[in-house]
Write a protein that holds these residues in place. Structure first.
Motif, PDB file in Angstrom:
ATOM      1  N   ALA A   1      -1.617  -9.367   5.864  1.00 45.90           N
ATOM      2  CA  ALA A   1      -1.336  -7.537   5.668  1.00 45.90           C
ATOM      3  C   ALA A   1      -2.609  -7.046   6.105  1.00 45.90           C
ATOM      4  N   VAL A   2      -2.485  -6.111   7.094  1.00 46.63           N
ATOM      5  CA  VAL A   2      -3.606  -5.374   7.450  1.00 46.63           C
ATOM      6  C   VAL A   2      -3.135  -3.922   7.342  1.00 46.63           C
ATOM      7  N   LEU A   3      -4.127  -3.035   7.164  1.00 45.32           N
ATOM      8  CA  LEU A   3      -3.888  -1.606   7.028  1.00 45.32           C
ATOM      9  C   LEU A   3      -3.680  -1.072   8.346  1.00 45.32           C
TER      10      LEU A   3
ATOM     11  N   GLU B   1      -8.341   6.359   3.752  1.00 41.39           N
ATOM     12  CA  GLU B   1      -8.269   7.551   2.991  1.00 41.39           C
ATOM     13  C   GLU B   1      -6.688   8.110   2.941  1.00 41.39           C
ATOM     14  N   GLU B   2      -6.518   7.860   4.305  1.00 39.69           N
ATOM     15  CA  GLU B   2      -4.815   8.284   4.429  1.00 39.69           C
ATOM     16  C   GLU B   2      -4.013   7.466   3.751  1.00 39.69           C
ATOM     17  N   ALA B   3      -4.299   6.255   3.623  1.00 38.86           N
ATOM     18  CA  ALA B   3      -3.413   5.281   2.979  1.00 38.86           C
ATOM     19  C   ALA B   3      -3.215   5.592   1.590  1.00 38.86           C
ATOM     20  N   LEU B   4      -4.653   5.829   0.880  1.00 32.93           N
ATOM     21  CA  LEU B   4      -4.564   6.140  -0.418  1.00 32.93           C
ATOM     22  C   LEU B   4      -3.944   7.431  -0.703  1.00 32.93           C
ATOM     23  N   ALA B   5      -4.063   8.522  -0.051  1.00 34.02           N
ATOM     24  CA  ALA B   5      -3.594   9.483  -0.189  1.00 34.02           C
ATOM     25  C   ALA B   5      -2.158   9.714  -0.148  1.00 34.02           C
ATOM     26  N   GLN B   6      -1.395   8.777   0.420  1.00 30.90           N
ATOM     27  CA  GLN B   6      -0.002   8.444   0.451  1.00 30.90           C
ATOM     28  C   GLN B   6       0.430   8.007  -0.793  1.00 30.90           C
TER      29      GLN B   6
ATOM     30  N   SER C   1       5.526   6.541 -10.313  1.00 29.70           N
ATOM     31  CA  SER C   1       6.594   5.862  -9.910  1.00 29.70           C
ATOM     32  C   SER C   1       6.674   4.794  -8.933  1.00 29.70           C
ATOM     33  N   ALA C   2       5.517   4.339  -8.405  1.00 31.04           N
ATOM     34  CA  ALA C   2       5.494   3.398  -7.450  1.00 31.04           C
ATOM     35  C   ALA C   2       4.109   2.623  -7.743  1.00 31.04           C
ATOM     36  N   PRO C   3       3.757   2.142  -8.934  1.00 33.99           N
ATOM     37  CA  PRO C   3       2.485   1.437  -9.357  1.00 33.99           C
ATOM     38  C   PRO C   3       2.117   0.216  -8.234  1.00 33.99           C
ATOM     39  N   MET C   4       3.151  -0.634  -8.178  1.00 36.29           N
ATOM     40  CA  MET C   4       2.715  -1.667  -7.277  1.00 36.29           C
ATOM     41  C   MET C   4       2.366  -1.262  -5.899  1.00 36.29           C
ATOM     42  N   ARG C   5       3.079  -0.037  -5.347  1.00 31.79           N
ATOM     43  CA  ARG C   5       2.602  -0.007  -3.922  1.00 31.79           C
ATOM     44  C   ARG C   5       1.021   0.600  -4.094  1.00 31.79           C
ATOM     45  N   CYS C   6       0.806   1.377  -4.826  1.00 31.85           N
ATOM     46  CA  CYS C   6      -0.631   1.770  -5.065  1.00 31.85           C
ATOM     47  C   CYS C   6      -1.431   0.774  -5.364  1.00 31.85           C
ATOM     48  N   ALA C   7      -1.201  -0.202  -6.165  1.00 33.57           N
ATOM     49  CA  ALA C   7      -2.071  -1.451  -6.484  1.00 33.57           C
ATOM     50  C   ALA C   7      -2.112  -2.132  -5.215  1.00 33.57           C
ATOM     51  N   VAL C   8      -1.155  -2.535  -4.334  1.00 31.52           N
ATOM     52  CA  VAL C   8      -1.411  -3.262  -3.033  1.00 31.52           C
ATOM     53  C   VAL C   8      -2.217  -2.462  -2.187  1.00 31.52           C
TER      54      VAL C   8
ATOM     55  N   SER D   1       8.273  -2.751   2.143  1.00 35.15           N
ATOM     56  CA  SER D   1       8.480  -1.451   2.239  1.00 35.15           C
ATOM     57  C   SER D   1       7.229  -0.506   2.830  1.00 35.15           C
ATOM     58  N   LEU D   2       6.054  -1.193   2.301  1.00 35.80           N
ATOM     59  CA  LEU D   2       4.862  -0.545   2.743  1.00 35.80           C
ATOM     60  C   LEU D   2       4.850  -0.531   4.203  1.00 35.80           C
ATOM     61  N   GLU D   3       5.194  -1.594   4.692  1.00 36.36           N
ATOM     62  CA  GLU D   3       5.124  -1.625   6.206  1.00 36.36           C
ATOM     63  C   GLU D   3       6.013  -0.740   6.847  1.00 36.36           C
ATOM     64  N   LYS D   4       7.091  -0.692   6.218  1.00 33.67           N
ATOM     65  CA  LYS D   4       8.233   0.304   6.884  1.00 33.67           C
ATOM     66  C   LYS D   4       7.541   1.814   6.848  1.00 33.67           C
ATOM     67  N   SER D   5       6.960   1.822   5.803  1.00 32.33           N
ATOM     68  CA  SER D   5       6.422   3.334   5.720  1.00 32.33           C
ATOM     69  C   SER D   5       5.028   3.692   6.556  1.00 32.33           C
ATOM     70  N   GLY D   6       4.748   2.489   7.208  1.00 33.48           N
ATOM     71  CA  GLY D   6       3.819   2.780   8.223  1.00 33.48           C
ATOM     72  C   GLY D   6       2.299   2.683   7.800  1.00 33.48           C
TER      73      GLY D   6
END
Length: 823
Positions: free
Chosen positions: A198-200, A205-210, A217-224, A252-257
């Motif tokens: 997996a690559v950002l 900063e942008e990823a964290l902001a999202q 509601s989405a702790p796992m997404r955040c942790a990843v 799903s994170l990939e789908k969100s770009g």
DNA sequence: AGCACGCCGACT
DNA sequence: GTCGGCGTGCTC
């Protein structure tokens, strides 16, 4: 007359596995040879399957029309006549299909995956398709899925869209109306040794902001994302391990770009070029005697098995290097098998130094393409010496003159997957086929092998003299019960800690062996004794301190460590030692001393075995702590102390080989301690210091151990006196599995009473829950049939398996058999 | 194991 | 009358 091919099918299950006859169309007749793979139609639906041509025959057309061979997959045969015979023998010997055996014999890089895709037929547009589907809901859904995909829909996609409903009736309907066609293509399955990384995809900063605003509601997404921001990129598996996230979260994170998932090759080839050529080793008197005896057997051109029994450091390798030189000189080829853990770059370099370009290396870490390349080099005759792990026993060498199994007692020679073959038995079979010599080499031979040697069935050659006549190191056995009484409750005894400190002060190195899998430890409640179980498998979860989670070693389930026991609210304690816990204890006891940890976790991450061992030696790190794999570092000259943290952990496992395994491990450790100029010592910690296995290992007393163990085996009815056929039933419903087992037992009891089987004298045990009774929500129970492994017994077990698979009463339960498993 | 065929109930 | 669910038997 017509040309008929007798074919072993991939699609056939064990119960229906036999040669099936197919018609060879005239346009394929001049290209098709036995040993090639083909695509053929099978079953009422004529689904495409792979097949292996066993034989070709001219025959008069029979009453019923045969189905035709559709495609030939190979330019040349992938298996020769002897290999086909071996496959047939493996089916008989290990209860697998012929195709299972063939699959084990061929490199994965050769593998074709059949891809079935449903497409709209020529000249059919989506309107006509929907029209043809009419009112049938299933048919409309099929059309929907097919037209949504540019190049048609594969079967898996269709299945997914239908949930638990069956898409086939609708597919057939549409095919019969001429709306859909099924296309089959064979795609090479190369490059399967890849991992997802997996690559950002966007700035951190942008990823964290999202994700951060939605932490709730989405702790796992955040942790990843947080982990990825810290690391930049990481293997998907590692991300899941450290965060507890699952692959769908990553997708799903990939789908969100936010990130991208890339496939990357995992393995790199170990470079062997640039190795200085070595000269043929000169043998001492004892080695020369063994070599002369073995070479006489090898040159006789008759199949033979020999045991080369030599204490650690007696130079078995030099003996068989000389045998390989002789085999090559006679125009023969040679195969050397080493255990998984034994195939190190040093070993590869050694063989490259002696035999240069003639060497091919086959092991599990090769990429599919590389393995395929080596396989072709061997088949073409360019490589005449093969070094490899278990599956290399099938290397397509011609004119085989010699097979060596180094450390023949090692468990990694037995396959855990279907076919569950033992490389030693396959090697024996190949040697019989080719009139070659099989050399089983070991310092601690398996009880079976030594028994055969003492019976005179194998020739026995012994090397007793240790390399440069070094004395055995002193061995101390530390009684951990006594330690406990003295108030020392840790995993490290005071004598061991004192010795470690002394060594470090003198600038010498120590190795600590933790005889146990991975970095793990059990967790139990201090109040009620409850241990958390895997919700899917019936085993205790183990704690991994790297990610602070409980994990299941069988299915990979992970969950956070609860704050308190869910049964009584008590606090959790850790029992048993894991490398990570011992490491913590060591750091406390030896402040300021560097400690290198080497276990499955430390190795898989970024550093290989080799780099870790290299660092240990180069940087003179005082303590190396790890699992079995640290044994490879025992030859370093500055290592003067070896400690075994708990000899009991493998000794009290519940299988009949526990004693043998423990003896071999301890003997190896003690025998190799202090090889350098400075000498050395070994310390073995145990709660049972009077145990004879431990005491004999400390004295390197193989003969004593053999005598004791053999008597025990005879008493228990274990190999070599009886072979153990393990018949396992598994399924989702425990009751059904157990009922199947009971039925199997009654059937066997009935058969054993028949005159035809009267000679078997079998002992029948079970049903018993398997060592791990439940894996992945499937229950497993087993029967044990203890008797000599003869053809009638194998036929009886085969008949039992076929009957079990055919019996409708056993719905939802699958039955399989294994012989003398090593676990 | 997969897949067809045949039988039966549900809905049109 | 279909459609779709389920049990049974065969696979060159």
């Amino acid at each position: 007359m017509e040309l008929v091919a007798r074919i072993a099918l991939n699609a056939a299950t064990y119960a229906i596995d036999k040669p099936y006859d197919y018609l060879v169309p005239p346009q394929l007749a001049d290209r098709l040879v036995p040993g090639m793979r083909v695509i053929i139609p099978f079953g009422p639906g004529n689904r495409r399957t792979e097949g292996l041509v066993l034989a070709l025959e001219e025959a008069a057309p029979a009453g019923v029309a045969l189905k035709p061979v559709l495609t030939i997959l190979d330019e040349e045969p992938v298996l020769d006549g002897q290999a086909l015979k071996l496959a047939l023998w493996m089916r008989e010997r290990w209860f697998c299909t012929v195709y299972d055996a063939a699959r084990a014999m061929l490199p994965a890089g050769l593998y074709y995956a059949l891809q079935d895709r449903w497409k709209l037929a020529d000249g059919v547009d989506r309107e006509t398709a929907y029209e043809a589907a009419g009112k049938s809901e299933h048919a409309r859904r099929v059309v929907e899925v097919v037209v949504s995909q540019a190049d048609g829909a594969d079967v898996a996609t269709l299945r997914a869209a239908f949930g638990d409903k069956d898409p086939n009736p609708a597919l057939r309907l549409l095919r019969d109306k001429g709306v859909l066609t099924l296309e089959t293509s064979a795609a090479r399955g190369v490059g399967d040794k890849t991992q997802q990384v997996a690559v950002l995809a966007i700035p951190p900063e942008e990823a964290l902001a999202q994700v951060v605003p939605r932490r709730r509601s989405a702790p796992m997404r955040c942790a990843v994302v947080e982990l990825l921001c810290a690391l930049g990129e990481a293997a998907a598996k590692e991300i899941c391990y450290f965060t507890g996230a699952s692959m769908p979260t990553l997708r799903s994170l990939e789908k969100s770009g936010i990130l991208t998932l890339e496939k990357r090759e995992v393995y790199r080839r170990v470079a062997v070029e640039g190795v200085e050529p070595a000269v043929r080793p000169i043998l001492n008197q004892e080695q020369q005697a063994a070599f002369a005896g073995l070479d006489a057997l090898a040159s006789a051109g008759k199949a033979a098995v020999a045991l080369l029994y030599g204490v650690t450091g007696s130079g078995k390798t030099q003996v068989y290097l000389n045998l390989i030189y002789e085999a090559l000189a006679r125009g023969k080829s040679a195969l050397v098998l080493v255990p998984e853990i034994g195939l190190t770059p040093q070993v590869m370099r050694l063989f490259a130094a002696h035999f240069g370009e003639q060497v091919a290396v086959l092991h599990s870490a090769l990429r599919a393409g590389e393995r395929y390349d080596e396989w072709k080099r061997i088949r073409s005759g360019k490589a005449r010496v093969v070094v490899g792990t278990r599956s290399a026993v099938f290397a397509p060498l011609k004119d085989l003159g010699l097979i060596v199994l180094d450390e023949e007692q090692e468990a990694s020679y037995k396959s855990e997957n279907v076919p569950k073959y033992h490389a030693r038995e396959v090697a024996k079979f190949r040697c019989v086929q080719q009139g070659a010599l099989l050399v089983l080499a070991s310092a601690t031979p398996s009880i079976e092998t030594m028994y055969q040697a003492r019976q005179g069935i194998y020739r026995l050659f012994t090397l007793t003299r240790r390399y440069n006549q070094r004395e055995l190191p002193p061995v101390d056995i530390v009684d951990m019960k006594e330690e406990l009484r003295q108030g020392s409750g840790g995993d490290l005894s005071r004598p061991l800690l004192a010795a470690l400190e002394e060594g470090a002060v003198r600038g010498e190195q120590s190795i600590l062996l933790l005889n146990r899998r991975g970095a793990s430890r059990m967790v139990t409640c201090g109040e009620c004794g409850e241990a958390p179980d895997c919700p899917r498998c019936s085993i205790h979860l183990t704690y991994h301190s790297a990610n602070g989670r409980l994990m299941c070693h069988y299915c990979g389930h992970s969950q956070p460590l609860p704050d308190a026991c869910p049964h009584c609210g008590g606090a959790f304690n850790f029992i048993g030692a894991g490398t990570q816990k011992v490491e913590e204890e060591l750091r406390e006891a030896l402040p300021g001393r560097e400690i290198l940890r080497m276990d499955a976790d430390a190795v898989s991450a970024t550093h290989s075995h080799e780099t870790l061992l290299g660092r240990f030696e180069a940087e003179n790190i005082p303590v190396l702590l790890g699992t079995q794999m640290v044994a490879k570092g025992l030859d370093f000259p500055n290592v003067t102390l070896v400690g075994v943290i708990s000899a009991d952990q493998s000794l009290y496992a519940d299988d009949y080989r526990a004693g043998e395994r423990t003896f071999a491990l301890l003997t190896q450790v003690v025998g190799r301690a202090g090889r350098g100029e400075k000498g050395g010592r070994a310390i073995i910690q145990t709660f049972t210091p009077d145990n004879e296995v431990i005491r004999k290992a400390a004295r390197q007393d193989y003969d004593g151990f053999y005598a004791q163990e053999l008597a025990l085996r005879e008493l228990r009815g274990c190999p070599p006196f009886r072979d153990l056929f393990i018949i396992t039933a598994s399924g989702r419903l425990e009751g059904a599995v157990l009922r199947t087992c009971m039925r199997l037992r009654r059937t066997l009891e009935g058969w054993l009473a028949l005159p035809a089987y009267r000679e078997i004298h079998a002992k029948l045990l079970g049903p018993a829950p398997a060592a791990v009774a439940r894996i992945n929500e499937r229950y497993r129970y087993r029967l044990t049939l203890a008797c000599a492994n003869t053809r009638p017994v194998r036929e009886m077990v085969a008949a039992l398996l076929r009957a079990a698979q055919t019996d409708k009463e056993n719905k939802g339960v699958s039955v399989s058999a294994d012989v003398n498993p090593l676990d």
